[in-house]
Every structure is written in structure tokens, then in C-alpha cells.
Design an enzyme around this catalytic site. Structure first.
Site, PDB file in Angstrom:
ATOM      1  CD  GLU A 143      33.087 -73.964  67.976  1.00 21.77           C
ATOM      2  OE1 GLU A 143      32.214 -74.696  68.457  1.00 21.77           O
ATOM      3  OE2 GLU A 143      33.125 -72.751  68.167  1.00 21.77           O
ATOM      4  CD  GLU A 313      31.436 -70.338  64.443  1.00 23.29           C
ATOM      5  OE1 GLU A 313      30.772 -70.280  65.491  1.00 23.29           O
ATOM      6  OE2 GLU A 313      31.678 -71.406  63.855  1.00 23.29           O
TER       7      GLU A 313
HETATM    8  C1  GAL Z   1      29.831 -72.452  67.406  1.00 23.23           C
HETATM    9  C2  GAL Z   1      29.788 -73.399  66.226  1.00 23.23           C
HETATM   10  C3  GAL Z   1      28.785 -72.964  65.197  1.00 23.23           C
HETATM   11  C4  GAL Z   1      27.487 -72.608  65.842  1.00 23.23           C
HETATM   12  C5  GAL Z   1      27.743 -71.513  66.841  1.00 23.23           C
HETATM   13  C6  GAL Z   1      26.491 -71.017  67.519  1.00 23.23           C
HETATM   14  O1  GAL Z   1      30.318 -73.105  68.536  1.00 23.23           O
HETATM   15  O2  GAL Z   1      31.065 -73.490  65.621  1.00 23.23           O
HETATM   16  O3  GAL Z   1      28.585 -74.010  64.279  1.00 23.23           O
HETATM   17  O4  GAL Z   1      26.934 -73.711  66.448  1.00 23.23           O
HETATM   18  O5  GAL Z   1      28.590 -72.008  67.842  1.00 23.23           O
HETATM   19  O6  GAL Z   1      26.777 -70.000  68.438  1.00 23.23           O
END
Ligand code: GAL
Length: 648
Positions: A143, A313
Site C-alpha cells: 500500500e 485484501e
Molecule cells: C491494509 C493493509 C494490511 C492491513 C489491513 C487491515 O490497509 O495493507 O496490512 O493493515 O489494512 O485492514
């Protein structure tokens, strides 16, 4: 075919559970596992002391279960020993304070020291695993820009900015002209006099800021490319990705996407709704489902940035980082995952495998609870296992495009000229106007070919480049422009012939003056083309054209000429909805207004319906197939569920 995956942190768990974890992932129907992206201090516990055994073993165990691996370079988390040796790695914030060690993303993209360490660790990892048959993808860092890290105000950033300016302008006189530095006696005699635009007494020159935004965006691309070039040398057959974010526009993803094979992104519909500027009523209506257009907007944007897109994610349950962190409706995680695939995503992957019982994200759900029992997302993924084999790779072309422009967003952030103007909100409102009609949409960059579309929406395009202008002229599509389009030249200054500048061949008018108004001023607009109100922004236009919509005080709101329509005021949601509906009907595109929270999408050889409402919703007659044709769900969808039928 890879369809579903999970983010996994073997370093958080005892080695004794790794084999069982891998087996459970494979049994569940997962095919892709992401790991490694925060593990630098374990890979290299001290300078040059490489410790690969744990990663070798973990990759080996996952490979034994035929799981594909996406390996992340760990550069979002430089270890303490490295920071202690080189404090010139750290970024500085806008107030001139060093952003220290203790969380993550503690580095400045312009630190040459960090660039060389990032390349060193990337080379070591890619050298070790580049030829591993199970490692099929690589993710650079994590990110870029999260926690407000694209723009750093460090001495290294200042030095790199000056070099960037010198390359761009060659002659400081050219910079003085482009920025208008005669104003307030800002003229420079040499590039090395130029500081970063923070810490000034009052607002700095807007073109100074614009160039700093552009420079910072370029620095992200450059940092990524340094890693990507190394990975390609060691792993020429692997795909390269990076995980972008939602509601995040600090670097230009169209430019960035040219340097990845797959642009992945991180989809947290509930977290983002909680963080958003939406009304409480909207937040209440979609509390456990998310805004029905949040994920779709980003799927459609990132799909056109790179050869492919995916969600790496997916929110699995309550997260830890939003103001409030509700649980999704039952079924919602499965629905979000399917929506990614329906929009053409290569795969959809859940963050994370097991909830961590320690540290910053201990309140963030996973597919498993910290005690190893299945959490809701585990069960919802299991339910998709029988559906996935029915999906094909078929892509369905959209007939509507929405043009999204990072530079217009930056220019309006730098000089908003009114509290009600928010480029992101405007673009999302125009996107929603199309999606609520059940239509598919592509989000494209300025200058992208437009000949395949019937309707092109341009919420606002401040500077119209020659390429963008040529693309508008080359298409037969109906064009709908928002206000402020063509209001700036490439430097963010007013063009000599005023707005709409290069759009004038499409529509003969001149914007003589613009006003912005506070939120309580919402003049009504009623007419055959649309009904609603305008808000925030209005242009006084000089033209021989008669407006096709005016407000209750007789002020022009919408003009039309040949296949171009242009707003002279910013439409509210009702007005843009009805104008888009009228255009879609005229083009015979409209497939029907959808009930609240219902969205449709064609993809993977199927048609899909997604219910973001808390009520049962029925697909309108004419859009739904005969009962026997459903492969999942049916015409009446439970809250949070999806339906799928073969696209004939
Ligand atoms: C994202 C990040 C992950 C984790 C996740 C939690 O922004 O890439 O590493 O922190 O959020 O929701």
C-alpha cells in the site's frame, strides 16, 4: 484457475500449525496465498545476516498443497537496526517533523539510502525465490501511500524535487513563467533556491504544489520500478503486482499501472463507509454491507489501469482502523468476493487467515478466530467452492465510460475555491447514476480511446490535453461534461481564451465567471431533461446556445450542442441521476431503475445481481431470467446475498 486466495503471516504462528493451515486452505478451495510483505526483521535480523529457513519451510509447506504463492517485498517495514544506522530513511511530515520508527511505512520515497536498501533486500529475495515454481506472483512493498506517506517533506525530498524540476523545465526562467512567479515577487534565479511548498506563511503558489504532487506521484512509480526491474530479472515468468487502496488518489494509478501485470487493491467496504463523508442516514442504511458502489467504482477504475486487476485484501469481518467497526451482514463477504470476479477480477483474496491476538490489529477479524475456530468469512468462502468452477473468462464490454482524472482531483484539492467541491464525491455520484440503472461502466483515463462507447461521462476535466481532446472528437458517443472542464491549462492556470478551452469545438460557449456557494444554497432545477438541484458551483456562460435546463431563478444549468452536453452548474445526486437516465433512454441503453442497494454486473460468462440492501430485493421484470436458469440465488435476493445466471 486461481480464483480465491488469502493473506497469511506464518511468522505470527508456531511452526507446528503451518502444515495444518496449508491443508485447511487447500481444502477450502483457496488457490493463492500471499505472504512475506512485512517480514524484513525476520528475513534479515541484523545487517547482512540472512535467515531464510523459516520462509523456505513455509513456502515449501504451502507448495506441497499446490497453493500458488504471492511473495511480498518487505519494504513497508524497514527494521529498527536499519533505521538506527540511517536516519535519512525516515520521511518528514508537512509540519516539518520526522515520522519515526514504531509502526510501518516509515520511509521517504526520495531517500537514496532507502532506495538502495530496498533494492538490496528485493534482490536477495528475488534471487532466492524467483525460480521457485510455486512463487507465481510478486507484490512490491505494501500500500504505497497508506498513512499519508506519498508526500514527504524531508531534505531528501527537497533535493529530489529540485532535480525533478530541473529535468522538467531545464531553464528556471521557464519555471517562473509556468508558475506565474512574478506574482508576490516569487521569481527564482536558480533551481537550488526552490523549497518544498509546505511551511509557507500563507498559501504557496498552486503550480508549485501541483508540481510537487506530480513529483511525489512519480517518486512512487520510480520506487516501485526499481524493485520490479530486479524481480523481472530473477523471475521473468512471474506476475508483478502492488496493492492499491480504496478512496486514495495521491499518486496516479493510470501511470503506476503501466508497471504492473495485475493491479490489486484492498477492499474494506465497511471501514471506508465509516470513514467517508456520507450522511448518517446513508451510513445507517449500508452499515453492514458498505456503499453499493464503493467496491464497483474501484474495480472499474483499477481494471483499466493495468492489464488485469484483483482484490488482494477483502475485508473479512470487523476491522480495527475505522471510527466504528461493525460486522458485515451474513453472506456479505461471499457477495463482495463474487462481485470482484463479476467485475473481471483475476482473483479475490481475503485479509487475513487467522486473527492475530497481539499488536495493532488484534481487533481485526480473520477467516479464523485467534483460537483457530472458523470465523464467518471461513464459512462464506466454503460456500463459494461449488460456484467457482462454473465461471468462465468471458469479458463483457461496457457501453458507458466515465473519465477519471487524477490531475483534476489534485488541482481542485490545491485550489478548491469552495467548500462543496470534492472531485472524488462528484466522480462517485456520476458513477452511481449509471450503476443504479443496471448498466456496466468502464472508468478510463483522459486520452483513452472512446470509440467503443455510446455514452461518455466526464464529471470534470480541468485540463484538456491534446490527446483527451482528440479522443472526444474521435468518438460518436454522447458526451456529458461537468463544470470546470477545460478551466485550466497544463500548469493549472487559466487558459488564454478561458474555459472550456479545447472543448470549445465540441460546444460553442465561454465560461465568463464562476461562483461557489455554501451547502445551504441549492437552487431547484426542473425540466424535460432532468430534475433536482445544483449545488456548490455555477458558471456564468456566454453563448448563443439556449440552455436545455435552467434553475428556478432562470440561470442556465445545462447546455447541449450536437452530441455534447455540458453543465454550467454542479448537479446534485437527483439531477445527475435524472440527466443520465434521460441520456440512457435516448440511447436505448437503460435496462431499468434498480431497487435500493441492488446492483447488476455481467462477467465470467454470467450475469450477477448483488443485494446491498438490508431488505429483500427483487430483480425487476425484464432484467431477471426465467426461474430455472439461476446458478446461484434467484430473482428475490436476501439482504447481503447475490444471484447468478448464465449470460445468454
Ligand atoms: C491494509 C493493509 C494490511 C492491513 C489491513 C487491515 O490497509 O495493507 O496490512 O493493515 O489494512 O485492514
Amino acid at each position: 484457475m486461481t480464483r480465491l486466495g488469502v493473506c497469511y503471516y506464518p511468522e505470527h504462528w508456531d511452526r507446528s500449525v503451518w502444515r495444518d493451515d496449508a491443508k485447511r486452505m487447500a481444502d477450502l478451495g483457496l488457490s493463492l496465498v500471499r505472504l512475506g510483505e512485512f517480514a524484513w526483521s525476520l528475513i534479515e535480523p541484523g545487517p547482512g545476516q540472512m535467515a531464510w529457513d523459516w520462509l523456505d519451510e513455509s513456502i515449501g509447506i504451502l507448495a506441497d498443497e499446490n497453493l500458488e504463492i504471492m511473495l511480498g517485498t518487505p519494504t513497508a517495514t524497514p527494521p529498527k537496526w536499519l533505521i538506527d544506522k540511517h536516519d535519512d530513511i525516515l520521511a518528514w511530515d508537512r509540519d516539518g517533523r520526522v515520522r519515526g520508527f514504531g509502526s510501518r511505512r516509515h520511509y521517504c520515497f526520495s531517500s537514496e539510502t532507502y532506495q538502495s536498501h530496498s533494492q538490496r533486500i528485493t534482490d536477495a529475495m528475488a534471487n532466492r525465490y524467483g525460480a521457485h515454481p510455486a512463487v507465481t506472483m510478486w507484490q512490491t512493498d505494501n500500500e504505497f501511500g497508506c498513512h499519508d506517506t506519498v508526500r514527504s517533506y524531508s531534505p531528501m525530498a527537497a533535493k529530489a524535487f529540485r532535480a525533478w524540476l530541473e529535468t522538467k523545465y531545464t531553464d528556471v526562467h521557464a519555471l517562473n513563467i509556468a508558475w506565474g512567479n512574478i506574482f508576490w515577487s516569487q521569481t527564482y534565479q536558480a533551481f537550488d533556491q526552490i523549497e518544498l511548498p509546505n511551511l509557507t506563511t500563507t498559501e504557496a503558489n498552486p503550480t508549485h504544489w501541483l508540481d510537487f504532487y506530480r513529483f511525489s506521484s512519480d517518486q512512487v512509480v520510480r520506487f516501485h520500478r526499481q524493485q520490479a526491474d530486479i524481480i523481472r530479472q530473477h523471475a521473468p515468468l512471474s506476475k508483478i503486482t502492488h496493492n492499491a487502496m480504496g478512496h486514495f488518489f495521491d499518486f496516479d494509478h493510470f501511470e503506476f499501472g503501466r508497471h504492473v501485470d495485475v493491479l490489486t487493491w484492498d477492499s474494506y467496504p465497511l471501514g471506508f463507509l465509516s470513514q467517508s463523508r456520507s450522511s448518517d442516514a446513508h451510513k445507517h442504511a449500508y452499515l453492514r454491507q458498505g456503499d453499493p458502489d464503493f467496491a464497483g467504482f474501484h474495480h472499474d477504475l483499477y481494471r483499466s489501469c493495468a492489464p488485469a486487476f484483483a482484490v488482494i485484501e477483502q475485508q473479512p469481518g470487523p476491522v480495527n482502523w475505522a471510527p466504528d467497526n461493525p460486522a458485515p451482514l451474513p453472506g456479505m463477504v461471499g457477495t463482495w468476493l463474487m462481485e470482484t470476479l463479476a467485475h473481471g477480477g483475476e482473483f479475490a483474496s481475503v485479509f487475513r487467515w487467522r486473527q492475530a491476538p497481539f499488536a495493532q490489529e488484534q481487533n481485526h477479524a480473520g477467516m479464523l478466530r485467534p483460537d483457530d475456530q472458523p470465523a464467518a468469512a471461513f464459512c462464506e468462502v466454503a460456500e463459494l467452492k461449488s460456484i467457482l468452477p462454473q465461471l468462465t473468462d468471458a469479458k463483457a464490454p461496457a457501453s458507458v465510460a466515465l473519465l477519471f482524472d487524477y490531475e483534476s482531483l489534485w488541482m481542485s484539492e490545491i485550489q478548491p475555491q469552495g467548500t462543496g467541491w470534492n472531485y472524488q464525491d462528484i466522480a462517485e455520484s456520476w458513477y452511481r447514476a449509471v450503476r443504479r440503472l443496471g448498466l456496466d461502466i468502464d472508468i478510463v483515463a483522459p486520452g483513452a480511446p472512446l470509440t467503443d462507447y455510446q455514452l461518455v461521462l466526464v464529471p470534470s476535466l480541468f485540463h484538456v490535453s491534446d490527446e483527451a481532446s482528440a479522443a472526444f472528437e474521435a468518438t460518436d458517443a454522447q458526451l456529458l461534461f461537468g463544470p470546470r472542464s477545460g478551466s485550466k491549462d497544463v500548469n493549472g492556470n487559466i487558459p488564454p481564451d478561458l474555459g472550456p478551452d479545447k472543448l470549445r469545438p465540441l460546444i460553442p460557449l465561454t465560461v465568463a465567471r464562476s461562483e461557489s456557494v455554501p451547502a445551504f444554497e441549492t437552487p431547484k432545477v426542473t425540466g424535460p431533461t432532468g430534475t433536482g438541484a445544483w449545488h456548490a458551483w455555477r458558471d456564468d456562460v456566454v453563448t448563443e446556445l439556449a440552455p436545455i435546463l435552467s434553475d428556478e431563478h432562470g440561470r442556465a444549468v445545462l447546455f447541449h450542442h450536437e452530441r455534447t452536453q455540458m453543465f454550467a452548474a454542479l448537479p446534485d445526486d437527483n439531477l445527475i441521476n435524472s440527466v443520465v437516465e434521460t441520456l440512457a433512454e435516448k440511447l436505448s441503453l437503460k435496462s431499468g431503475s434498480l431497487p435500493d442497494g441492488l446492483r447488476l454486473r455481467r462477467g465470467c460468462g454470467h450475469r450477477f445481481a448483488f443485494n446491498y440492501s438490508t431488505k429483500e430485493q427483487t430483480i425487476p421484470t425484464g432484467l431477471a431470467p426465467a426461474d430455472g436458469l439461476y446458478k446461484a440465488g434467484n430473482a428475490t435476493l436476501a439482504p447481503g446475498s447475490f444471484a447468478m445466471w448464465v449470460d445468454q
